[in-house]
Motif scaffolding. Structure first.
Motif, PDB file in Angstrom:
ATOM      1  N   TRP A   1       0.756  -1.227  -0.044  1.00  0.00           N
ATOM      2  CA  TRP A   1      -0.055  -0.083   0.109  1.00  0.00           C
ATOM      3  C   TRP A   1       0.818   1.176   0.192  1.00  0.00           C
ATOM      4  CZ3 TRP A   1      -4.798   1.466  -0.624  1.00  0.00           C
ATOM      5  CH2 TRP A   1      -5.288   2.693  -0.393  1.00  0.00           C
ATOM      6  N   LYS A   2       1.977   1.063   1.009  1.00  0.00           N
ATOM      7  CA  LYS A   2       2.625   2.519   0.956  1.00  0.00           C
ATOM      8  C   LYS A   2       3.416   2.760  -0.293  1.00  0.00           C
ATOM      9  CE  LYS A   2       2.844   2.996   6.204  1.00  0.00           C
ATOM     10  NZ  LYS A   2       3.704   3.336   7.143  1.00  0.00           N
ATOM     11  N   ASN A   3       4.032   1.721  -0.764  1.00  0.00           N
ATOM     12  CA  ASN A   3       4.912   1.655  -1.974  1.00  0.00           C
ATOM     13  C   ASN A   3       4.352   2.263  -3.134  1.00  0.00           C
ATOM     14  OD1 ASN A   3       7.157  -0.910  -0.506  1.00  0.00           O
ATOM     15  ND2 ASN A   3       6.935   0.829   0.085  1.00  0.00           N
ATOM     16  N   ASN A   4       2.987   1.913  -3.160  1.00  0.00           N
ATOM     17  CA  ASN A   4       2.283   2.562  -4.410  1.00  0.00           C
ATOM     18  C   ASN A   4       1.721   3.878  -4.166  1.00  0.00           C
ATOM     19  OD1 ASN A   4       2.258   0.016  -6.954  1.00  0.00           O
ATOM     20  ND2 ASN A   4       2.185  -1.110  -4.773  1.00  0.00           N
ATOM     21  N   PHE A   5       1.160   3.996  -3.137  1.00  0.00           N
ATOM     22  CA  PHE A   5       0.096   5.104  -3.028  1.00  0.00           C
ATOM     23  C   PHE A   5       0.833   6.150  -2.112  1.00  0.00           C
ATOM     24  CE2 PHE A   5      -2.594   1.411  -3.472  1.00  0.00           C
ATOM     25  CZ  PHE A   5      -2.900   1.674  -4.855  1.00  0.00           C
ATOM     26  N   LEU A   6       1.843   6.119  -1.332  1.00  0.00           N
ATOM     27  CA  LEU A   6       2.123   6.826  -0.259  1.00  0.00           C
ATOM     28  C   LEU A   6       3.728   7.404  -0.465  1.00  0.00           C
ATOM     29  CD1 LEU A   6       0.567   5.718   3.066  1.00  0.00           C
ATOM     30  CD2 LEU A   6      -0.196   7.446   1.572  1.00  0.00           C
ATOM     31  N   ASP A   7       4.562   6.642  -1.375  1.00  0.00           N
ATOM     32  CA  ASP A   7       5.887   6.846  -1.379  1.00  0.00           C
ATOM     33  C   ASP A   7       6.173   7.952  -2.348  1.00  0.00           C
ATOM     34  OD1 ASP A   7       6.650   5.282   0.310  1.00  0.00           O
ATOM     35  OD2 ASP A   7       7.484   3.573  -0.838  1.00  0.00           O
ATOM     36  N   GLY A   8       5.606   8.524  -3.321  1.00  0.00           N
ATOM     37  CA  GLY A   8       5.859   9.690  -3.930  1.00  0.00           C
ATOM     38  C   GLY A   8       5.957  10.872  -3.542  1.00  0.00           C
ATOM     39  N   PRO A   9       5.264  11.311  -2.311  1.00  0.00           N
ATOM     40  CA  PRO A   9       5.709  12.496  -1.525  1.00  0.00           C
ATOM     41  C   PRO A   9       6.861  12.342  -0.608  1.00  0.00           C
ATOM     42  CG  PRO A   9       3.295  12.235  -1.467  1.00  0.00           C
ATOM     43  CD  PRO A   9       3.828  11.091  -2.068  1.00  0.00           C
ATOM     44  N   ARG A  10       7.186  10.739   0.038  1.00  0.00           N
ATOM     45  CA  ARG A  10       8.286  10.569   0.722  1.00  0.00           C
ATOM     46  C   ARG A  10       9.451  10.817  -0.162  1.00  0.00           C
ATOM     47  NH1 ARG A  10       8.898   5.200   2.431  1.00  0.00           N
ATOM     48  NH2 ARG A  10      10.243   5.915   3.891  1.00  0.00           N
ATOM     49  N   GLN A  11       9.395  10.282  -1.229  1.00  0.00           N
ATOM     50  CA  GLN A  11      10.793  10.608  -2.389  1.00  0.00           C
ATOM     51  C   GLN A  11      10.987  12.029  -2.591  1.00  0.00           C
ATOM     52  OE1 GLN A  11      12.824   7.906  -3.558  1.00  0.00           O
ATOM     53  NE2 GLN A  11      13.875  10.015  -3.740  1.00  0.00           N
ATOM     54  N   ASP A  12       9.995  12.803  -2.787  1.00  0.00           N
ATOM     55  CA  ASP A  12      10.085  14.106  -3.029  1.00  0.00           C
ATOM     56  C   ASP A  12      10.717  14.960  -1.815  1.00  0.00           C
ATOM     57  OD1 ASP A  12       8.839  14.267  -5.447  1.00  0.00           O
ATOM     58  OD2 ASP A  12       6.945  14.680  -4.836  1.00  0.00           O
ATOM     59  N   ALA A  13      10.466  14.412  -0.530  1.00  0.00           N
ATOM     60  CA  ALA A  13      10.925  15.005   0.703  1.00  0.00           C
ATOM     61  C   ALA A  13      12.514  14.736   0.730  1.00  0.00           C
ATOM     62  CB  ALA A  13      10.243  14.529   1.803  1.00  0.00           C
ATOM     63  N   PHE A  14      12.776  13.638   0.459  1.00  0.00           N
ATOM     64  CA  PHE A  14      14.134  13.073   0.415  1.00  0.00           C
ATOM     65  C   PHE A  14      14.929  14.149  -0.310  1.00  0.00           C
ATOM     66  CE2 PHE A  14      13.100   8.953   2.128  1.00  0.00           C
ATOM     67  CZ  PHE A  14      14.141   8.912   3.015  1.00  0.00           C
ATOM     68  N   ASP A  15      14.592  14.289  -2.017  1.00  0.00           N
ATOM     69  CA  ASP A  15      15.263  14.766  -2.717  1.00  0.00           C
ATOM     70  C   ASP A  15      14.990  16.456  -2.505  1.00  0.00           C
ATOM     71  OD1 ASP A  15      15.406  12.526  -4.252  1.00  0.00           O
ATOM     72  OD2 ASP A  15      13.598  13.072  -5.431  1.00  0.00           O
ATOM     73  N   LEU A  16      14.233  17.129  -1.659  1.00  0.00           N
ATOM     74  CA  LEU A  16      14.084  18.299  -1.423  1.00  0.00           C
ATOM     75  C   LEU A  16      15.159  18.687  -0.156  1.00  0.00           C
ATOM     76  CD1 LEU A  16      12.831  21.036  -1.734  1.00  0.00           C
ATOM     77  CD2 LEU A  16      11.283  20.310  -0.109  1.00  0.00           C
ATOM     78  N   PHE A  17      14.999  17.759   0.942  1.00  0.00           N
ATOM     79  CA  PHE A  17      16.023  18.006   2.220  1.00  0.00           C
ATOM     80  C   PHE A  17      17.476  17.763   1.829  1.00  0.00           C
ATOM     81  CE2 PHE A  17      18.211  16.804   5.652  1.00  0.00           C
ATOM     82  CZ  PHE A  17      17.477  17.681   6.777  1.00  0.00           C
ATOM     83  N   LEU A  18      17.826  16.848   0.943  1.00  0.00           N
ATOM     84  CA  LEU A  18      19.102  16.656   0.378  1.00  0.00           C
ATOM     85  C   LEU A  18      19.749  17.089  -0.768  1.00  0.00           C
ATOM     86  CD1 LEU A  18      18.932  12.843   1.110  1.00  0.00           C
ATOM     87  CD2 LEU A  18      19.729  14.217   2.433  1.00  0.00           C
ATOM     88  N   GLY A  19      18.904  18.086  -1.499  1.00  0.00           N
ATOM     89  CA  GLY A  19      19.479  18.932  -2.394  1.00  0.00           C
ATOM     90  C   GLY A  19      19.244  18.021  -3.997  1.00  0.00           C
ATOM     91  N   ALA A  20      18.901  16.892  -3.980  1.00  0.00           N
ATOM     92  CA  ALA A  20      18.811  16.262  -5.120  1.00  0.00           C
ATOM     93  C   ALA A  20      17.686  17.050  -6.074  1.00  0.00           C
ATOM     94  CB  ALA A  20      18.275  14.750  -5.158  1.00  0.00           C
ATOM     95  N   TYR A  21      16.986  17.933  -5.554  1.00  0.00           N
ATOM     96  CA  TYR A  21      16.058  18.920  -6.208  1.00  0.00           C
ATOM     97  C   TYR A  21      16.099  20.105  -5.517  1.00  0.00           C
ATOM     98  CZ  TYR A  21      12.028  21.350  -8.026  1.00  0.00           C
ATOM     99  OH  TYR A  21      11.214  22.327  -8.632  1.00  0.00           O
ATOM    100  N   GLN A  22      16.358  21.115  -6.356  1.00  0.00           N
ATOM    101  CA  GLN A  22      16.378  22.650  -5.871  1.00  0.00           C
ATOM    102  C   GLN A  22      15.646  23.551  -6.460  1.00  0.00           C
ATOM    103  OE1 GLN A  22      20.426  24.187  -5.362  1.00  0.00           O
ATOM    104  NE2 GLN A  22      21.370  22.183  -5.581  1.00  0.00           N
ATOM    105  N   VAL A  23      14.585  24.042  -5.668  1.00  0.00           N
ATOM    106  CA  VAL A  23      13.513  24.939  -5.987  1.00  0.00           C
ATOM    107  C   VAL A  23      14.206  26.186  -6.461  1.00  0.00           C
ATOM    108  CG1 VAL A  23      11.186  25.934  -5.079  1.00  0.00           C
ATOM    109  CG2 VAL A  23      12.217  23.973  -4.065  1.00  0.00           C
ATOM    110  N   PRO A  24      13.779  26.638  -7.656  1.00  0.00           N
ATOM    111  CA  PRO A  24      14.086  27.820  -8.443  1.00  0.00           C
ATOM    112  C   PRO A  24      13.787  29.048  -7.261  1.00  0.00           C
ATOM    113  CG  PRO A  24      12.218  27.003  -9.632  1.00  0.00           C
ATOM    114  CD  PRO A  24      12.674  26.110  -8.497  1.00  0.00           C
ATOM    115  N   ALA A  25      14.806  30.082  -7.180  1.00  0.00           N
ATOM    116  CA  ALA A  25      14.460  31.025  -6.315  1.00  0.00           C
ATOM    117  C   ALA A  25      13.681  32.004  -6.740  1.00  0.00           C
ATOM    118  CB  ALA A  25      15.734  31.828  -6.036  1.00  0.00           C
TER     119      ALA A  25
END
Length: 709
Positions: free
Chosen positions: A556-580
């Motif tokens: 359930w979690k891996n299919n329906f909940l993990d997208g935002p969790r992955q986004d959070a990893f990428d945001l916190f660790l700098g794998a994705y940087q929000v344009p200023a």
């Protein structure tokens, strides 16, 4: 030595945030301007007359991060003591606060979503820090470092979890600013390294002898993420779900208990305490293991099926990344014993073969040997450098060992996993472990007298590097702990601590089971499987039922909940940087699927609801039967059609990451939507009402600058 401040006050003014340490009045104050974010160091006395609206006491600065409309300072407002190592307190982050540089007047859904991702990630993530102990490095690496260097500079870059959000402070430290264009060592005490993972410290006794048993698992910040969205290697050679686990035994630790607030008690410069208990030398023994995803390019593609589709790219393409990965592993740890626990049959067979092909290509004249038994055609497979003589390549220090874990332990016979330890006994004896001592009255810099070094490491993996991996790692840790206690003279030679002290045995089991749960939850969203073996020493029916529950929850979690969790990893660790400055498209997180695609789950739910209404609504005695039957049949057909459509087009209903889209997700999404356009029922509706579909759902994320440090 420049250790982080243990007490920091934050003064909030209209034009700046001012950070200072009450216990270090002569130290410069850190000033961060609002709204520019410019960093300065100033004399604290010069800022005393500034009008402030609030003064807050914090445990440390976690970092700074730029989001869509504003930059935020993340401060640690509450930290819980978890125990002492070498007399120094270690803390777990309990609560944080995000301090905005601007007073936001505009409501922006993307900004709100970014903030929610960060808050949930920090709240759920187990993060630890210490003001005096370098938690990012094993004790063996700590013994090699100069303790006069600031703590953050000694940190292992792999496990410096908040390295990206500390980059503003680190850049200012190294380069200064326009007003202060020179290195600024005065900011060193404000930079606090944090690890993510599992940490337990237990003051205990073994057969009446006081000692401290600790376990630290450090998760790498490189290629971090969730189970099905982060597999294998990246181009730099970083492995998914890479963790270093260190089991630590401390004898004669002078202050192993809890106590104190943010700072705990301290003595001596920097709060360091030296020397063991009652004048005895403090001894530290530690053993390090690693785990990480199979070092190849591979992925498992969610499609709402219980077993995702497996993709493995050509081994030749992954070879440069695998070479980079093992070059780093050999440089840091020496010889690597690669214990592979995946299945040799079924879908996992391709992963086993990929791993072996990688090792074959790296090792000089590889020599393979397979061992079979009545249970399996290949109980063990080893790959070593062939031909004898000295190593011709650095990769000749790789020693591959395949163990058919599931086949050998089939039928709840988990004791047969001991066969792997027996097979590796000579390597484990040669491997040694780290041992050092700190005598009373030793030098104030806290250096250790090294007595033995760990010369190699066991790198274990299964498909997820979770359940089977943790069982094997706990067995290796148990074998080594027996050896440590024997060498300390606390255990007779040939004995096991499990037979000598039941309370110590229980502590060991629970500590490793806790480790399994923490590592698993961070990656898969649930606790680990097979923890009954770790906690109880045997496989039980209750444990098997619990594993079934874990498997369904993971699905359930891996299919329906993990997208935002992955986004959070990428945001916190700098794998994705929000344009200023709000540059780029708004509504990054908007659902851009066609409306009719989004509506199918609701249509199916309505169908089931009306079927239940028809079945349980009382019918008048003289009422006609067929209208109700037709009504029930119609809505049952609608519900079943909806479920069939969702399962047949699962790519459209997986909760994918939106910040860094996965290539296989993009390809599979377009293939599925093209197939839906040909559907006899929804096809014309989708084609007519399609709104911003195609690449919009994925490409919007590319407008932001993305990079992995």
């Amino acid at each position: 030595m420049a250790l982080p401040f243990r007490d920091i006050n934050v003064q909030t003014a209209s034009d700046s945030y001012i950070f200072s340490s009450p216990s270090s009045p002569n130290a410069p104050a850190l000033s961060i301007d609002r709204p520019t974010g410019d960093i300065r160091l100033n004399d604290a006395a010069l800022l005393a007359g500034k009008r402030v609206t609030r003064v807050t006491s914090i445990a440390g600065i976690l970092g700074m991060i730029q989001l869509r409309l504003d930059k935020y300072i993340i401060v640690i407002t509450k930290a819980k003591p978890v125990g002492r190592l070498r007399g120094q307190m270690v803390y777990k982050i309990v609560a944080t606060e995000l301090l905005p540089l601007r007073e936001r007047q505009v409501h922006d859904p993307d900004e709100d979503r970014f903030l929610a991702l960060l808050r949930n990630f920090i709240k759920s993530g187990p993060m630890y820090f210490s003001y005096a102990v370098d938690l990012t490095n094993s004790f063996q690496r700590q013994a090699e470092h100069d303790n006069s260097v600031p703590l953050w500079k000694r940190a292992d870059d792999r496990f410096f979890w908040n390295r990206f959000i500390q980059s503003d402070l680190i850049n200012f430290r190294n380069l200064g600013s326009r007003g202060q264009p020179a290195p600024q060592p005065g900011i060193d005490p404000y930079i606090l390294p944090v690890i993510f993972g599992m940490l337990e410290i237990h003051p205990t006794t073994f057969k009446g002898t006081p000692l401290t048993l600790a376990l630290i698992t450090r998760r790498s910040r490189h290629r971090a993420g969730t189970r099905y969205f982060t597999r294998g290697l990246d181009d730099q050679g970083h492995a998914a779900n890479y963790n270093e686990t260190e089991q630590i035994l401390v004898l004669n630790d002078s202050a192993a208990g809890l106590g104190g607030g943010f700072a705990g008690s301290s003595s001596g410069p920097g709060g360091l305490q030296r020397g063991g208990a009652a004048g005895k030398e403090m001894q530290i023994l530690s053993y390090v293991q690693t785990r990480g995803s199979v070092p190849a390019y591979w992925a498992e593609v969610n499609m709402l099926k219980y077993t995702p589709k497996l993709q493995v790219r050509a081994i030749e393409a992954a070879l440069p990344a695998a070479r980079a990965h093992f070059e780093e592993q050999i440089r840091i740890y020496g010889d690597n014993y690669l214990v592979n626990l995946v299945n040799q049959k079924g879908r996992e067979m391709r992963i086993k073969q990929a791993y072996e092909q990688v090792v074959d290509m790296l090792v000089s004249s590889p020599q393979e040997h397979a061992q079979a038994d009545r249970r399996t055609e290949e109980k063990f497979r080893t790959i070593e450098k062939g031909g004898g003589g000295p190593a011709r390549s650095p990769f000749d220090r790789l020693h591959y060992i395949y163990f058919d874990f599931h086949a050998e332990t089939k039928g709840l016979q988990m004791h047969r996993a001991q066969l792997l330890i027996d097979r590796m006994r000579d390597a484990l004896v040669a491997q040694q472990y780290f041992r050092a001592a700190e005598a009373p009255g030793s030098r104030i810099d806290g250096r250790l007298e090294v007595r033995s070094l760990q010369t190699s490491v066991v790198r274990s993996n299964c498909m997820d590097c979770l359940d089977r991996t943790n069982v094997v790692q706990s067995m290796l840790a148990r074998w080594t702990l027996d050896r440590m206690l024997i060498d300390l003279g606390l255990l007779p030679r040939g004995s096991r601590f499990a037979d000598e002290d039941d309370a110590f045995e229980l502590l060991f089991r629970n500590m490793w089971a806790d480790n399994a749960d923490v590592v698993s939850k961070a990656y898969s969203g649930t606790g680990a499987m097979k923890t009954d073996l770790t906690r109880l020493g045997k496989r039980t029916k209750g444990g098997a039922l619990q594993d079934g529950n874990v498997a369904l929850t993971r699905y359930w979690k891996n299919n329906f909940l993990d997208g935002p969790r992955q986004d959070a990893f990428d945001l916190f660790l700098g794998a994705y940087q929000v344009p200023a400055g709000g540059i780029g498209s708004a509504f990054i997180f908007a659902d851009r699927r066609p409306v009719w695609i989004q509506s199918v789950p609701y249509i199916a739910a309505f169908g089931f609801f009306f079927v239940l209404v028809a079945l349980y609504t009382p019918r008048l005695p003289d009422a006609a039967v067929w209208p109700l039957r037709l009504f029930t049949i119609f809505w049952a057909a609608v519900a079943l059609w909806g479920v069939h459509f969702i399962l047949s087009n699962g790519m459209l209903y997986v909760n994918w990451p939106k910040l860094n889209p996965r290539p296989w997700a993009t390809e599979g999404y377009h293939e599925t939507i093209n197939r839906v356009r040909k559907d006899r029922i929804l096809g014309p509706l989708v084609a007519r009402h399609e709104r911003g579909l195609s690449t919009a759902r994925y490409i919007n994320a590319e407008e932001g600058k993305k990079r992995i440090e």
